[in-house]
Design an enzyme around this catalytic site. Structure first.
Site, PDB file in Angstrom:
ATOM      1  N   HIS A 193       5.479  -6.758 -32.017  1.00  0.00           N
ATOM      2  CA  HIS A 193       4.448  -5.725 -32.136  1.00  0.00           C
ATOM      3  C   HIS A 193       4.156  -5.292 -33.568  1.00  0.00           C
ATOM      4  O   HIS A 193       3.576  -4.216 -33.782  1.00  0.00           O
ATOM      5  CB  HIS A 193       4.773  -4.525 -31.243  1.00  0.00           C
ATOM      6  CG  HIS A 193       4.947  -4.918 -29.813  1.00  0.00           C
ATOM      7  ND1 HIS A 193       3.884  -5.264 -29.007  1.00  0.00           N
ATOM      8  CD2 HIS A 193       6.063  -5.069 -29.050  1.00  0.00           C
ATOM      9  CE1 HIS A 193       4.343  -5.593 -27.817  1.00  0.00           C
ATOM     10  NE2 HIS A 193       5.655  -5.490 -27.810  1.00  0.00           N
ATOM     11  N   ASN A 223      -5.481  -1.103 -43.283  1.00  0.00           N
ATOM     12  CA  ASN A 223      -6.532  -1.663 -44.136  1.00  0.00           C
ATOM     13  C   ASN A 223      -7.733  -0.743 -44.328  1.00  0.00           C
ATOM     14  O   ASN A 223      -8.759  -1.181 -44.821  1.00  0.00           O
ATOM     15  CB  ASN A 223      -7.000  -3.011 -43.588  1.00  0.00           C
ATOM     16  CG  ASN A 223      -7.737  -2.898 -42.273  1.00  0.00           C
ATOM     17  OD1 ASN A 223      -7.808  -1.835 -41.665  1.00  0.00           O
ATOM     18  ND2 ASN A 223      -8.287  -4.012 -41.825  1.00  0.00           N
ATOM     19  N   ALA A 274      13.252   2.055 -42.059  1.00  0.00           N
ATOM     20  CA  ALA A 274      12.596   2.261 -40.759  1.00  0.00           C
ATOM     21  C   ALA A 274      11.940   3.629 -40.727  1.00  0.00           C
ATOM     22  O   ALA A 274      12.518   4.626 -41.172  1.00  0.00           O
ATOM     23  CB  ALA A 274      13.623   2.141 -39.638  1.00  0.00           C
TER      24      ALA A 274
END
Length: 196
Positions: free
Chosen positions: A62, A85, A137
């Protein structure tokens, strides 16, 4: 070596996939994306149009890599990590019309060779993550990350240095740092770490 694509993966015929690359269940590789040799694209991962990915890259389950991202060799993108983006995301224009591709300009994330992006981390474009850097993380990267930097938090900030093995380096004699696993030495000068 051949390319191994799961029957449920969606790989556009215009994508370029290097030998030995494995693309798993429900992954999507869009048109004109380029993946190097011996890459591993996990379940449900997404690679946008025109994205360029080097050799020996791992995209975990994912992971979302939106165009125009550029990933160097040996990059690790953790589970559910996102490379964005759109600097100014909106679904509609100021007058309320649904935005199309003509209403914005995609900006990319660049990841240097050997760098690792932890699970559920987000890199907000446009940013560059330097070579062999480690993004923890859950971190949110909003500014460039130097080579070998260890960054954590929201927004991400440097809390140390890591070597090629990914282990936090140990300070030794002023500006000298040592990897506890490989004994490799690094020198810090003006906030920049280089291999000795």
């Amino acid at each position: 070596m051949t390319v191994n694509v799961a029957p449920t993966a969606d790989v556009d015929e215009r994508a370029s996939i290097g030998a030995g690359t494995r693309i798993w269940h429900l992954a999507q590789i869009r048109e004109n994306a380029t993946l190097g040799t011996d890459c591993n694209v996990g379940r449900g991962a997404y690679v946008g149009p025109g994205v360029v990915i080097g050799d020996n890259v791992k995209l975990q389950n994912h992971a979302l890599v939106y165009e125009p991202a550029r990933l160097g060799d040996g990059v690790f993108i953790g589970p559910a990590a996102v490379l964005t983006n759109d600097e100014y995301p909106r679904a509609v224009t100021p007058d309320g019309r649904l935005k199309t591709g003509d209403d914005w300009t995609a900006v990319g994330v660049t990841i240097g060779d050997g760098a690792a992006i932890g699970a559920r981390a987000v890199c907000v474009a446009p940013v560059t993550v330097g070579r062999w850097a480690l993004v923890a993380a859950g971190a949110v990267v909003t500014k460039d990350v130097p080579d070998f930097a260890l960054v954590v938090g929201v927004p991400a900030r440097r809390v140390g240095w890591v070597g090629r093995a990914g282990r936090p380096l140990v300070a030794k004699d002023g500006n000298l740092w040592v990897c506890p696993e490989t004994s490799a030495e690094y020198v810090e000068e003006d906030g920049i770490l280089t291999e000795r």
